[in-house]
Design an enzyme around this catalytic site. Structure first.
Site, mmCIF file in Angstrom:
data_model
loop_
_atom_site.group_PDB
_atom_site.id
_atom_site.type_symbol
_atom_site.label_atom_id
_atom_site.label_comp_id
_atom_site.label_asym_id
_atom_site.label_seq_id
_atom_site.Cartn_x
_atom_site.Cartn_y
_atom_site.Cartn_z
ATOM 1 N N LYS A 270 122.347 110.626 29.714
ATOM 2 C CA LYS A 270 121.341 110.227 30.780
ATOM 3 C C LYS A 270 121.920 109.979 32.212
ATOM 4 C CE LYS A 270 117.300 107.755 31.043
ATOM 5 N NZ LYS A 270 116.074 106.462 30.488
ATOM 6 N N GLU B 239 103.690 101.822 19.438
ATOM 7 C CA GLU B 239 102.691 100.904 19.723
ATOM 8 C C GLU B 239 101.924 100.406 18.773
ATOM 9 O OE1 GLU B 239 103.638 103.058 23.261
ATOM 10 O OE2 GLU B 239 103.138 103.630 21.289
ATOM 11 N N ARG C 97 96.782 103.990 22.169
ATOM 12 C CA ARG C 97 97.190 104.539 20.891
ATOM 13 C C ARG C 97 96.971 103.467 19.610
ATOM 14 N NH1 ARG C 97 103.131 107.078 21.721
ATOM 15 N NH2 ARG C 97 102.708 108.837 22.634
#
Length: 648
Positions: free
Chosen positions: A300, A385, A413
């Site tokens: 990254k 979540e 969600r």
């Protein structure tokens, strides 16, 4: 690099064509073995390579020797344009070579390439003809920071919520099969962070059992925002540590990856910054004609020292920064997130029973300082979540008070878990929703505009919306003191100065009061400043206003309906959907109490709002002082209200 396909079934038969082959083994593994290194001489060329590429076909025509130079051009352009406009820098720097290889091997858009999540699609946009549009990245009516179907047929799925791409790939593969197009390939490019979400595993379970040709490209950089968490992270690390020198040699035994147990062939690990090796791996995966996981190890922030050295999140997302140093060009102002971050530490110091949970966003949601001071009292559950909410319900049952900090849009969600695990059990859990309302440049999927409509329906849930820094601190403390479920929400914005109340009456703050009571403006949180400005403007025309802030907006306070009964018109203003929002609750409460004053609800339209500046989007929805004044004047003249967007 040589790719070798091994199986654990000696009777396996394989038929091969130019593009596909079918393997019927129960377990299949591809391992990578390094070819002898070859010298790469980049030939000279006239002008930037990227300028020659208007489509994937142009990319395929580019000689392989020029691909490293192309990758460097792309990185430099990413650094320049994202630093100037803001956006997701680190993730895109890490997928340059991978995206080049994807578009050289597969035939987009006939082959479906779905990114999980879509913030890693900047390179994809460059390679599909949108380089010139990066000058206005994430600006209103310009290039989106996520895949956008209106921009290009290559953007099939507008996904920016994690863990969905594999389900898309599964459905696409089924559709291709049923519509007689088995030569089309479904490719899901999935970050390792996205694999911490349960939906990914639901899809892997189905894909692996069906044996259709789905290719899952695992972009493994060991991070989402922070380092990837959980047992899966350890397994991926073990697989990733198998370098080309130590990778398992071809044999009749599986490599031991979890993905093979689910029915996938496994390719990897593959160097995610070597286009040649990536192309070979992807072609081999495509030709198998069955579920394959290609494990790609990337870095990254690759190629940009400030990103690679950023311990926080590898410059995951930046504002306007110096391209050389990645330092902000302007000093940041106090934000709602920073106020919460400071206050939750103070609360934690006073309340040892307070614990915090986050879904892979400890830093963005303001929990980093709390985690630093109380490391044993913060739980990062990954992009999960639903699990976070039910785990919080259990923590409260064990005698603790959990604070669950999640972006508003991602909280959608977990509605079922809030309803049936927290509220049904009347658990004292506090939800803190950051990025509520209009968020600005991240667009439709990131506007947190559904939380008030959704969670106000939950029995026993108390919802607070602070208007300023002091009210955020105060309401947070009231929330964690409550013996039941509570929710606070605030926007992604500068927090501004305190707006002191004239008085508080039964929990309702009066912010402004004229001598005459023509209009009651009900300010839901951060829109209070615009309501005050509107009251001043209306007063100059002889229309008297009272401006109140309910603080706790759901359930509707009895005192609020009493205020409404003393006025000729009630106007509620909220930075959330007007459909089923707080204005609707106020209207219902007034009807129940036979309050004669009509109630006008101002809020966001029933629409997917585009990306753009927060102030501009609020203005376009009528949530500025000018829009509020216009609504009052229309109502008093018995004229229809202005319609913003697609309303119900």
């Amino acid at each position: 690099m040589t790719l070798t396909h091994t199986t654990s079934n000696a009777s396996t038969s394989t038929s091969t064509s130019t593009s596909t082959s079918t393997a019927t083994s129960a377990t299949s593994t591809l391992t990578t073995v390094a070819d002898p290194p070859t010298a790469c001489v980049v030939p000279t060329h006239d002008g930037p390579l990227l300028a020659r590429i208007g489509s994937p076909a142009d990319l395929k025509a580019l000689p392989a020797q020029q691909l490293p130079a192309l990758a460097e051009e792309i990185r430099q352009l990413l650094i320049e344009k994202v630093s100037a406009r803001g956006g997701h820098l680190g993730p895109n720097l890490g997928v340059v070579e991978l995206t080049i290889a994807l578009h050289r091997v597969f035939d987009s858009p006939r082959d479906a390439i779905v990114f999980d999540t879509g913030h890693q699609s900047y390179v994809h946009k460059m390679l599909t003809g949108r380089v010139a549009e990066f000058d206005r990245l994430r600006q209103q009516d310009a290039l989106s920071g996520y895949p956008c179907r209106a921009e290009s047929p290559h953007d099939l799925v507008e996904n920016s919520h994690a863990s969905t791409a594999l389900s898309w790939a599964d459905g696409l593969a089924k559709g291709f099969e049923l519509t007689g197009e088995p030569d089309r390939t479904a490719v899901a490019v999935v970050g390792d962070g996205a694999l911490t979400g349960g939906m990914s595993w639901e899809a892997l379970n189905n894909i692996g059992g069906a044996r259709r040709p789905v290719i899952a490209v695992l972009n493994d950089n060991g991070r989402s925002y922070d380092a990837t968490v959980g047992g899966l992270a350890g397994h991926l690390t073990e697989l990733r540590d198998r370098t080309e020198e130590t990778a398992p040699q071809p044999s009749s035994a599986p490599s031991g990856s979890l993905f093979e147990a689910l029915g996938f062939a496994y390719v990897g690990p593959v160097d995610g910054h070597d286009v040649e090796h990536l192309e070979k791996a992807l072609r081999a995966a495509r030709d198998l004609g069955r579920p394959v996981l290609v494990h790609v190890a990337t870095v990254k922030g690759k190629g940009h020292a400030p990103a690679e050295n950023d311990e926080a999140d590898r410059l995951h997302a930046v504002g306007v920064v110096d391209p050389a140093t990645a330092r902000p060009l302007k000093a940041s102002k106090p934000s709602w997130s920073k106020v919460f971050a400071q206050e939750i530490v103070e609360v934690g110091a006073e309340r040892p029973d307070v614990v915090c949970l986050s879904a892979a966003m400890v830093r963005p949601t303001g929990l980093h300082a709390f985690a630093t001071r109380f490391p044993d009292r913060v739980f990062d559950v990954g992009i999960a979540e639903q699990h976070a909410v039910t785990s919080a319900a259990a923590l409260s049952t064990a005698g603790l008070h959990p604070v669950v900090a999640i972006y508003s849009t991602f909280m959608n969600r977990a509605f079922d878990q809030v309803l049936l695990d927290v509220a049904l059990h009347d658990r004292p859990v506090t939800f803190v929703l950051d990025r509520a309302g209009v968020t600005g440049p991240d667009g439709a999927s990131h506007h947190g505009m559904w939380d008030l409509s959704t969670f106000s329906q939950v029995p026993g849930m108390r919802i607070a919306v602070p208007r300023d820094p002091s009210s955020l601190r105060e309401l947070l403390r009231e929330a964690v003191a409550h013996e039941g479920p509570t929710l606070l929400r605030y926007p992604k914005a500068d927090v501004g100065a305190d707006l002191p109340a004239l008085r508080r009456t039964d929990g309702v703050d009066v912010l402004f009061a004229s001598e005459t009571r023509d209009v009651l403006l009900v300010a839901i949180g951060p829109v209070a400043a615009e309501c005050l400005a509107a009251a001043e403007q209306l007063g100059s025309t002889g229309i008297g206003c009272t401006v109140v802030d309910p603080r706790w907006v759901a359930p509707v306070a009895d005192r609020l309906t009493e205020f409404a009964a003393g006025h000729r018109l009630v106007v509620s203003v909220e930075d959330s959907s007007r459909c089923g929002g707080i204005g609707t609750l106020i209207a219902q409460a007034c009807a129940d109490e036979a309050v004669p004053a009509p109630v006008i609800s101002l809020g966001l339209p029933r629409a997917f709002l585009p990306h753009g500046g927060r102030a501009d989007l609020l203005e376009s929805a009528g949530l500025s002082s000018r829009g509020i004044v216009d609504a009052v004047l229309r109502a008093r003249a018995n004229q229809p209200q202005q319609q913003y967007g697609r309303t119900s």
